[in-house]
Design an enzyme around this catalytic site. Structure first.
Site, mmCIF file in Angstrom:
data_model
loop_
_atom_site.group_PDB
_atom_site.id
_atom_site.type_symbol
_atom_site.label_atom_id
_atom_site.label_comp_id
_atom_site.label_asym_id
_atom_site.label_seq_id
_atom_site.Cartn_x
_atom_site.Cartn_y
_atom_site.Cartn_z
ATOM 1 N N GLN A 163 9.277 9.386 -47.611
ATOM 2 C CA GLN A 163 10.569 8.790 -47.940
ATOM 3 C C GLN A 163 10.977 7.755 -46.903
ATOM 4 O O GLN A 163 10.423 7.695 -45.803
ATOM 5 C CB GLN A 163 11.635 9.889 -48.017
ATOM 6 C CG GLN A 163 11.765 10.690 -46.726
ATOM 7 C CD GLN A 163 12.419 12.030 -46.929
ATOM 8 O OE1 GLN A 163 13.179 12.242 -47.859
ATOM 9 N NE2 GLN A 163 12.123 12.981 -46.038
ATOM 10 N N TYR A 196 30.302 20.590 -45.888
ATOM 11 C CA TYR A 196 29.046 20.788 -46.622
ATOM 12 C C TYR A 196 28.309 22.005 -46.049
ATOM 13 O O TYR A 196 27.896 22.906 -46.792
ATOM 14 C CB TYR A 196 28.180 19.531 -46.496
ATOM 15 C CG TYR A 196 26.813 19.644 -47.139
ATOM 16 C CD1 TYR A 196 26.565 19.098 -48.398
ATOM 17 C CD2 TYR A 196 25.755 20.286 -46.500
ATOM 18 C CE1 TYR A 196 25.327 19.198 -48.993
ATOM 19 C CE2 TYR A 196 24.504 20.398 -47.087
ATOM 20 C CZ TYR A 196 24.291 19.846 -48.332
ATOM 21 O OH TYR A 196 23.055 19.947 -48.923
ATOM 22 N N ASP A 232 18.132 17.788 -40.912
ATOM 23 C CA ASP A 232 19.202 17.295 -40.033
ATOM 24 C C ASP A 232 19.630 18.343 -39.014
ATOM 25 O O ASP A 232 20.316 18.030 -38.042
ATOM 26 C CB ASP A 232 20.411 16.852 -40.850
ATOM 27 C CG ASP A 232 20.897 17.939 -41.804
ATOM 28 O OD1 ASP A 232 21.425 18.961 -41.325
ATOM 29 O OD2 ASP A 232 20.743 17.762 -43.027
ATOM 30 N N GLU A 282 10.665 22.309 -43.271
ATOM 31 C CA GLU A 282 11.003 20.884 -43.414
ATOM 32 C C GLU A 282 9.708 20.086 -43.482
ATOM 33 O O GLU A 282 8.871 20.168 -42.579
ATOM 34 C CB GLU A 282 11.854 20.421 -42.233
ATOM 35 C CG GLU A 282 12.033 18.913 -42.110
ATOM 36 C CD GLU A 282 12.642 18.268 -43.349
ATOM 37 O OE1 GLU A 282 11.999 17.343 -43.889
ATOM 38 O OE2 GLU A 282 13.739 18.692 -43.766
ATOM 39 N N ASP A 309 5.290 21.640 -46.359
ATOM 40 C CA ASP A 309 5.805 21.612 -47.724
ATOM 41 C C ASP A 309 6.254 23.027 -48.083
ATOM 42 O O ASP A 309 5.494 23.984 -47.932
ATOM 43 C CB ASP A 309 4.676 21.135 -48.644
ATOM 44 C CG ASP A 309 5.084 21.036 -50.105
ATOM 45 O OD1 ASP A 309 6.153 21.533 -50.469
ATOM 46 O OD2 ASP A 309 4.301 20.461 -50.883
ATOM 47 N N ASP A 346 18.385 23.457 -48.919
ATOM 48 C CA ASP A 346 19.015 22.202 -48.492
ATOM 49 C C ASP A 346 18.036 21.037 -48.684
ATOM 50 O O ASP A 346 18.048 20.072 -47.916
ATOM 51 C CB ASP A 346 19.452 22.308 -47.025
ATOM 52 C CG ASP A 346 20.334 21.150 -46.596
ATOM 53 O OD1 ASP A 346 21.149 20.694 -47.413
ATOM 54 O OD2 ASP A 346 20.206 20.700 -45.442
ATOM 55 N N GLU A 352 33.562 12.227 -52.917
ATOM 56 C CA GLU A 352 33.717 12.859 -54.227
ATOM 57 C C GLU A 352 33.617 14.370 -54.032
ATOM 58 O O GLU A 352 33.096 14.856 -53.023
ATOM 59 C CB GLU A 352 32.659 12.376 -55.219
ATOM 60 C CG GLU A 352 31.214 12.634 -54.818
ATOM 61 C CD GLU A 352 30.217 12.105 -55.844
ATOM 62 O OE1 GLU A 352 30.440 12.317 -57.053
ATOM 63 O OE2 GLU A 352 29.229 11.476 -55.442
#
Length: 359
Positions: free
Chosen positions: A145, A174, A198, A217, A252, A273, A349
């Site tokens: 990514q 969150y 994160d 992760e 993975d 997450d 939002e």
């Protein structure tokens, strides 16, 4: 070189004849040394493009259904005073010409296109949001990514993955929601975090002294960026891949989950997450099949009394939320669920979070 796109919109009570408005407007453009080209709209009102000095471009349109719109493009280096004077003069003139016929008027802040630092992102339901982002702190393309960490004056540093805002320093709501909104005790518990690069969830769960946290992760470059630029979120938990009560596996999650199922390993809590569109080296035929695979594997490693937490979607995405809930009916064992709506500051939002358990 960034381009500023200004707009003036006049919504009218009834259509207006272009002959009564256009000449006065053109005179204002002419004062700014802009020349017009009139286009044939085939019965849809009046349309002219105007070109002027410094690369300025204007679009003047008198719509046949009762609307007058002006768009003005100029370079960011153009004279702010001159551009403002032009827009002010056009606004003043139109308000005088259309007096008594104006239902609504809107003059929006300029849209900045092609800036070095991108400030615009869509909400989940495709409404455009402009952020106060002023700096790119980190940008890398990993094998999986594009990773950016941006600075916002309001929200602090923001992690963006493949153009999707994931988490900002401001977004403790969150993390609180995806951990069960303060209703759970992680003390002495086995916890599995899927994604979470994160470090925000890991840092918060560690504070409760669990027995062990395993975090899966896939992307080391996310960890690398966040441990440098997201320290308000992660603290020091990403500095090492192991700690007194946690281990971070840079792998993975799908094959690891499959291995845990085979081994009979169980967790008190599974916190999903992963990114909105999860990344794996073993993709399924469709996104929903892939999401269902992760759900099914996660439920299989969940203690009978355990809980699975995950984010859902924006509250306006009712169809997507319904489709997600339909996936819960297709798992290998029956589950129950509840959902909570939370305001995540940087998302601008309301966001839906799910708690899922075995029946």
């Amino acid at each position: 070189m960034a381009v500023l796109h200004h707009s003036l919109d006049f919504i009218l009570s009834s259509p207006v004849d272009s002959a009564s408005t256009v000449p006065s407007l053109l005179s204002i453009f002419h004062e700014q040394e802009m020349t017009e080209t009139v286009h044939d709209t085939k019965g849809h009102g009046y349309l002219a493009t105007l070109v002027g000095k410094h690369g300025r471009l204007a679009l003047l349109r008198v719509h046949s259904h009762g609307m007058v719109t002006i768009d003005l493009q100029c370079y960011q280096e153009d004279s702010v005073a001159e551009v403002d004077n032009l827009l002010n003069a056009l606004e003043k003139k139109l308000k005088a010409l259309l007096s008594g016929n104006i239902k609504r008027f809107k003059r929006l802040p300029a849209l900045i296109r092609g800036a070095e630092v991108d400030r615009y992102w869509p909400t989940s339901d495709d409404r455009l949001i402009e952020y106060d982002i002023d700096q790119v702190l980190y940008e890398e393309d990993s094998a999986y990514q594009n990773i950016q960490i941006l600075h916002s004056k309001q929200y602090g540093n923001i992690l963006v993955l493949n153009g999707d805002i994931n988490l900002a320093d401001s977004d403790t709501a969150y993390t609180h929601a995806i951990m069960g909104s303060g209703k759970e005790s992680y003390t002495g518990k086995e916890v599995l975090i899927l994604g979470g690069g994160d470090g925000g969830i890991l840092a918060e769960v560690v504070k409760q002294k669990p027995k062990m946290i395993t975090m899966l992760e896939i992307d080391q470059k996310v960890i690398d960026g966040c441990k440098t630029h997201m320290r308000k979120t992660c603290g020091d938990v990403l500095d090492n891949l192991t700690g007194d009560c946690y281990q971070i596996l840079v792998e993975d999650c799908v094959p690891v989950l499959k291995k845990y199922v085979q081994e009979g390993r169980m967790f008190d809590y599974v916190i999903n997450d992963l990114t909105a569109v999860p990344i794996s080296t073993e993709p399924e035929d469709s996104m929903w099949e892939f999401l269902r695979l992760i759900l099914d594997l996660s439920i299989k490693v969940l203690h009978p009394s355990g809980k699975y937490f995950t984010q859902g979607n924006g509250v306006n995405m009712t169809d997507a939320l319904t489709l997600y809930e339909e996936q819960l009916e297709k798992l290998s064992c029956p589950v129950g669920f509840s959902k909570e709506v939370v305001c995540v500051p940087s998302y601008l939002e309301l966001w839906v979070f799910y708690t899922i358990w075995k029946k």
